[in-house]
Design an enzyme around this catalytic site. Structure first.
Site, PDB file in Angstrom:
ATOM      1  N   SER A 154       0.866  -1.195   0.000  1.00  0.00           N
ATOM      2  CA  SER A 154       0.000   0.000   0.000  1.00  0.00           C
ATOM      3  C   SER A 154       0.893   1.232   0.000  1.00  0.00           C
ATOM      4  O   SER A 154       2.074   1.146   0.380  1.00  0.00           O
ATOM      5  CB  SER A 154      -0.853   0.001   1.274  1.00  0.00           C
ATOM      6  OG  SER A 154      -1.462   1.263   1.469  1.00  0.00           O
ATOM      7  N   TYR A 167      -2.923  -1.359  10.402  1.00  0.00           N
ATOM      8  CA  TYR A 167      -2.821  -1.509   8.948  1.00  0.00           C
ATOM      9  C   TYR A 167      -1.482  -0.968   8.430  1.00  0.00           C
ATOM     10  O   TYR A 167      -0.765  -1.635   7.677  1.00  0.00           O
ATOM     11  CB  TYR A 167      -3.988  -0.766   8.294  1.00  0.00           C
ATOM     12  CG  TYR A 167      -4.079  -0.908   6.785  1.00  0.00           C
ATOM     13  CD1 TYR A 167      -4.738  -2.000   6.205  1.00  0.00           C
ATOM     14  CD2 TYR A 167      -3.525   0.041   5.938  1.00  0.00           C
ATOM     15  CE1 TYR A 167      -4.834  -2.127   4.822  1.00  0.00           C
ATOM     16  CE2 TYR A 167      -3.612  -0.080   4.553  1.00  0.00           C
ATOM     17  CZ  TYR A 167      -4.272  -1.163   4.001  1.00  0.00           C
ATOM     18  OH  TYR A 167      -4.360  -1.282   2.631  1.00  0.00           O
TER      19      TYR A 167
HETATM   20  P1  NAD Z   1     -11.433  -5.944  -0.670  1.00  0.00           P
HETATM   21  O1  NAD Z   1     -12.027  -5.860   0.669  1.00  0.00           O
HETATM   22  O2  NAD Z   1     -12.274  -5.696  -1.873  1.00  0.00           O
HETATM   23  O3  NAD Z   1     -10.738  -7.361  -0.882  1.00  0.00           O
HETATM   24  C1  NAD Z   1     -10.014  -8.002   0.115  1.00  0.00           C
HETATM   25  C2  NAD Z   1      -9.989  -9.467  -0.210  1.00  0.00           C
HETATM   26  O4  NAD Z   1      -9.249 -10.156   0.787  1.00  0.00           O
HETATM   27  C3  NAD Z   1     -11.375 -10.079  -0.225  1.00  0.00           C
HETATM   28  O5  NAD Z   1     -11.489 -10.960  -1.330  1.00  0.00           O
HETATM   29  C4  NAD Z   1     -11.434 -10.846   1.097  1.00  0.00           C
HETATM   30  O6  NAD Z   1     -12.314 -11.956   1.046  1.00  0.00           O
HETATM   31  C5  NAD Z   1      -9.991 -11.294   1.197  1.00  0.00           C
HETATM   32  N1  NAD Z   1      -9.634 -11.706   2.555  1.00  0.00           N
HETATM   33  C6  NAD Z   1      -9.840 -11.053   3.717  1.00  0.00           C
HETATM   34  N2  NAD Z   1      -9.406 -11.804   4.749  1.00  0.00           N
HETATM   35  C7  NAD Z   1      -8.915 -12.960   4.205  1.00  0.00           C
HETATM   36  C8  NAD Z   1      -8.327 -14.121   4.758  1.00  0.00           C
HETATM   37  N3  NAD Z   1      -8.179 -14.271   6.081  1.00  0.00           N
HETATM   38  N4  NAD Z   1      -7.947 -15.114   3.908  1.00  0.00           N
HETATM   39  C9  NAD Z   1      -8.108 -14.991   2.563  1.00  0.00           C
HETATM   40  N5  NAD Z   1      -8.673 -13.900   1.992  1.00  0.00           N
HETATM   41  C10 NAD Z   1      -9.056 -12.899   2.810  1.00  0.00           C
HETATM   42  O7  NAD Z   1     -10.200  -4.945  -0.645  1.00  0.00           O
HETATM   43  P2  NAD Z   1      -9.130  -4.551  -1.765  1.00  0.00           P
HETATM   44  O8  NAD Z   1      -9.119  -3.088  -1.827  1.00  0.00           O
HETATM   45  O9  NAD Z   1      -9.328  -5.336  -3.004  1.00  0.00           O
HETATM   46  O10 NAD Z   1      -7.798  -5.004  -1.022  1.00  0.00           O
HETATM   47  C11 NAD Z   1      -6.882  -5.955  -1.565  1.00  0.00           C
HETATM   48  C12 NAD Z   1      -5.494  -5.641  -1.076  1.00  0.00           C
HETATM   49  O11 NAD Z   1      -5.092  -4.365  -1.561  1.00  0.00           O
HETATM   50  C13 NAD Z   1      -5.363  -5.546   0.453  1.00  0.00           C
HETATM   51  O12 NAD Z   1      -4.133  -6.125   0.853  1.00  0.00           O
HETATM   52  C14 NAD Z   1      -5.350  -4.057   0.716  1.00  0.00           C
HETATM   53  O13 NAD Z   1      -4.673  -3.735   1.884  1.00  0.00           O
HETATM   54  C15 NAD Z   1      -4.602  -3.578  -0.512  1.00  0.00           C
HETATM   55  N6  NAD Z   1      -4.792  -2.155  -0.810  1.00  0.00           N
HETATM   56  C16 NAD Z   1      -5.991  -1.664  -1.195  1.00  0.00           C
HETATM   57  C17 NAD Z   1      -6.120  -0.302  -1.496  1.00  0.00           C
HETATM   58  C18 NAD Z   1      -7.415   0.304  -1.966  1.00  0.00           C
HETATM   59  O14 NAD Z   1      -7.461   1.540  -2.118  1.00  0.00           O
HETATM   60  N7  NAD Z   1      -8.457  -0.454  -2.246  1.00  0.00           N
HETATM   61  C19 NAD Z   1      -5.021   0.528  -1.369  1.00  0.00           C
HETATM   62  C20 NAD Z   1      -3.814  -0.002  -0.947  1.00  0.00           C
HETATM   63  C21 NAD Z   1      -3.706  -1.360  -0.682  1.00  0.00           C
END
Ligand code: NAD
Length: 269
Positions: A154, A167
């Protein structure tokens, strides 16, 4: 120039939603078989829908339920994937959660839940993937590398985030995990990198884009003046996993519309 992942197998954790879905689609469209991992019974239908989109578009793969924070489940997932496909070539360590709280009110459960999925989950999956890469060795019919790991970190790997100490700590730690693995296994031709997304439109940050006011406030942090989409991350993940990126290892690549240029300094400072 074509990104090809033909003849390869990719595990994408947390692929039933958001960024993981975008990555699974990109990796599948580049020709790899994908394992659409999801965490629980509740996300089964979402994972199946993602896989259906992939197979309708000519891709191939399976869904697999596994909580990445649980060692026994991760070990079993890799065993099952290897018995189904023969091996694993690519791991996308994407699963992540937020449990936000003012620091003095943060409970041990909120802390442990976030570290458990975001950091321990990435450790467990990387460990099982690297064991398999080393067992198989380099197979030039698949890739010039022995294996590829992409950690989804991130911008909060470098931007502190008040109210999100668990986080931000998990993402800062991913940088050292990634660089250490790249250093430890470079000679084995295992490439390890991180993608650091900025604001990507997914369920995890819905409150930051669901109203025009929230979106405007978010855009004030982004010089490129748009919110990111899962495909923006998927495009880079497919490239990084491919042999076109063969000299890239031990690096964090920011995909953030310029967020880490610290937009507020354009008029102040
Ligand atoms: P999201 O909530 O849409 O997806 C998260 C996914 O992780 C989901 O499919 C959920 O089921 C899965 N998950 C959660 N706990 C789990 C577990 N214990 N075992 C297996 N799967 C699990 O969120 P996203 O935005 O798609 O996030 C994905 C990644 O990207 C994360 O690591 C998040 O920190 C990172 N991220 C997101 C953003 C953003 O702006 N959306 C920015 C920076 C980083």
């Amino acid at each position: 120039m074509e990104i090809s992942l033909h003849n390869q197998v990719a595990v994408i954790t947390g692929a039933s939603s958001g960024i993981g879905t975008g990555i699974a689609k990109s990796i599948a469209s580049a020709g790899a078989a994908v394992v659409v991992n999801h965490s629980s019974e509740r996300s089964t239908d979402e994972a199946k829908a993602v896989l259906k989109e992939i197979t309708d578009a000519g891709g191939k793969g399976i869904t697999y339920q596994c909580d990445v924070s649980k060692e026994d489940q991760v070990v079993k997932m890799f065993q099952d994937v290897i018995s189904e496909f023969g091996t694993v070539d690519i791991l996308i360590n994407n699963a992540g959660i937020q449990k936000d709280s003012k620091f003095t009110e943060m409970t041990i459960d909120q802390w442990n839940a976030v570290i458990g999925v975001n950091l321990t989950g990435q450790f467990l999956c990387a460990r099982e993937a690297i064991k398999e890469f080393l067992r198989r060795g380099i197979d030039p019919s698949r890739s010039v590398a022995c294996g590829k790991i992409i950690h989804i970190s991130s911008v909060h790997e470098i931007i502190p985030w008040a109210g999100h100490a668990n986080y931000a700590s998990s993402k800062g730690a991913i940088r050292m995990l990634m660089q250490t693995l790249a250093q430890e296994y470079g000679a084995d031709k295992i490439r390890v990198n991180s993608i650091c997304p900025g604001a990507i439109q997914t369920p995890i940050n819905k409150s930051a884009w669901e109203t025009p006011e929230a979106l405007n406030s978010l855009l004030s942090l982004i010089p490129y003046n748009r919110i990111g989409q899962p495909q923006d991350i998927g495009n880079l993940a497919a490239f990084l996993a491919s042999d076109l990126a063969d000299y890239i290892t031990g690096t964090s690549i920011f995909v953030d519309g310029g967020m880490t240029t610290f937009e507020s300094f354009s008029t102040g400072g």
